[in-house]
Write a protein that holds these residues in place. Structure first.
Motif, short mmCIF file in Angstrom:
data_model
loop_
_atom_site.label_atom_id
_atom_site.label_comp_id
_atom_site.label_asym_id
_atom_site.label_seq_id
_atom_site.Cartn_x
_atom_site.Cartn_y
_atom_site.Cartn_z
N TRP A 1 -5.14 4.73 2.74
CA TRP A 1 -4.19 3.86 2.03
C TRP A 1 -4.72 3.53 0.64
O TRP A 1 -5.90 3.27 0.46
CB TRP A 1 -3.98 2.57 2.80
N PHE B 1 0.85 -1.19 0.00
CA PHE B 1 0.00 0.00 0.00
C PHE B 1 0.89 1.25 0.00
O PHE B 1 2.05 1.20 0.45
CB PHE B 1 -0.91 0.04 1.24
N GLN B 2 0.33 2.34 -0.51
CA GLN B 2 0.96 3.64 -0.40
C GLN B 2 -0.05 4.63 0.12
O GLN B 2 -1.25 4.52 -0.16
CB GLN B 2 1.51 4.11 -1.76
N ILE B 3 0.44 5.64 0.86
CA ILE B 3 -0.46 6.63 1.43
C ILE B 3 -1.04 7.49 0.32
O ILE B 3 -0.39 7.76 -0.70
CB ILE B 3 0.29 7.51 2.47
N PRO C 1 -5.01 0.07 7.31
CA PRO C 1 -6.06 -0.24 6.34
C PRO C 1 -6.99 -1.29 6.89
O PRO C 1 -6.72 -1.90 7.91
CB PRO C 1 -5.27 -0.79 5.14
N TYR D 1 5.03 3.88 2.81
CA TYR D 1 4.71 2.54 2.33
C TYR D 1 4.07 1.74 3.47
O TYR D 1 4.45 1.87 4.63
CB TYR D 1 5.97 1.82 1.86
N GLY D 2 3.10 0.89 3.11
CA GLY D 2 2.46 0.00 4.06
C GLY D 2 2.47 -1.42 3.53
O GLY D 2 2.29 -1.65 2.33
N GLN E 1 4.43 -0.14 8.54
CA GLN E 1 4.63 0.95 7.60
C GLN E 1 5.93 1.69 7.90
O GLN E 1 6.46 1.60 9.01
CB GLN E 1 3.45 1.93 7.66
#
Length: 359
Positions: free
Chosen positions: A25, A15-17, A146, A87-88, A77
């Motif tokens: 996310w 995931f990205q913010i 998320p 980044y997640g 993250q």
């Protein structure tokens, strides 16, 4: 010149913010992908790299100022100020998350030591008063966790007796009818329970039917994805010069195929269970129809008994009225007889006096 090599790999959802809200996310991959730590011996740096097909969705150089934060049991993250993002990673198990966090801390410490050595060399080549450049600033973004289904990489996912007035002893039909209200209440309660169960079963049946359709679509999609991945694996095996990234892609594709096959088996088992539940529902529907028919027959007999009881009560009232009229007639006749007897008594006494006077 040294070559950049992967030193640790795992699988996770990336995931990205959201760059607009800085809170939500955005998924960078549709499914779990391989996330690897790379070491560049030439530049003495550590990087985190992840590819979705041929697209690099993570390319983050680890610096001493970075911090990997666990925001839940399966999600972590970190902020990358160079890429201006956060980044997640959503892992399938807590163990995988802990292992990734340990490696992050290990390589972060190695990056710190490498930076200190680099600074020492620079200080030796420059004046002692010269200060080294400031380190990177970690991103101030607030950690956001998320939804759990995205993190795990799955769409997993009452008796009173009324008082009665004294009445004549009931007939046999009336005694039989005395038990029918209790039977009727029993069948009515049972029918209400069946209606409730029927509604629940109908809702469950509709939900199961919808789930079966959805699972069939998912199964078809998984089969297509598996075939595509098999072809992709064959193509990768045919390539002569395979880089470490391509090898990691092959491993990722094989793992994805195994996951899809496991999902297919699980879905098939669930479909078999649903079929058994549908058969049980049909049996319950037949039992409900039978009980409904019995209740209707009981209500019909109850109405017939009510009519018979009403006729018997009417005949009893007529008989009581006739008996009362007969008693009244007897009392009247008795009064007349008493009067006549009194008159005869007086006449006898009068005749007796006349006879005595005549003698």
């Amino acid at each position: 010149m040294g070559e950049e090599q992967p030193i640790y790999s795992t699988r996770a959802h990336v995931f990205q913010i959201d760059p607009n809200t800085k809170k939500n996310w955005l998924p960078a991959s549709k499914h779990a992908v391989t996330v690897s730590y790379f070491y560049d011996s030439t530049r003495n740096v550590y990087r985190i790299i992840s590819l979705d097909g041929t697209k690099a969705i993570i390319n983050s150089t680890i610096s001493p100022n970075m911090t990997f934060t666990k925001t839940s049991q399966k999600f972590g993250q970190w902020a990358d100020s160079r890429a201006n993002t956060v980044y997640g990673l959503g892992f399938s198990t807590e163990h995988h998350l802990s292992k990734f966090a340990e490696k992050f801390a290990e390589y972060k410490e190695a990056a710190r030591l490498a930076k200190e050595k680099s600074q020492e060399k620079m200080e030796m080549a420059t004046s002692p008063s010269q200060e080294s450049p400031a380190g990177e600033l970690s991103s101030p973004l607030t950690p956001v966790t998320p939804p759990m289904e995205s993190i795990n990489g799955t769409d997993d996912i009452c008796d009173t007796t009324p008082n009665s007035d004294p009445r004549p002893e009931p007939t046999q039909n009336a005694l039989a009818f005395a038990h029918s209200p209790a039977m009727t209440k029993h069948w009515e309660a049972e029918l209400e329970a069946l209606k409730g169960n029927n509604a629940k079963l109908t809702a469950a049946l509709l939900e199961s039917t919808a789930n079966v359709k959805q699972w069939k679509q998912q199964l078809a999609a998984y089969q297509e994805e598996a075939e595509r991945l098999h072809k992709r694996v064959t193509e990768l095996e045919c390539q002569s010069n395979q880089t470490p990234v391509i090898k990691s892609q092959k491993t990722e594709l094989n793992q994805t195929i195994e996951e899809l096959e496991n999902v297919l088996r699980d879905k098939e088992e669930e479909m078999e269970k649903l079929k058994e539940e549908l058969e049980n529902m049909n049996d319950l529907m037949e039992q409900k129809d039978t009980l409904t028919q019995k209740l209707e027959e009981t209500e019909l007999r109850s109405r017939v008994l009510e009519e018979q009881l009403a006729g018997a009560e009417q005949r009893l009232e007529e008989t009581q009225e006739e008996q009362e009229n007969f008693r009244k007639s007897l009392r009247t006749l008795l009064e007349l007889l008493d009067g006549k007897i009194f008159e005869l008594t007086e006449l006898r006494d009068t005749l007796a006096r006349l006879i005595e006077e005549a003698s």
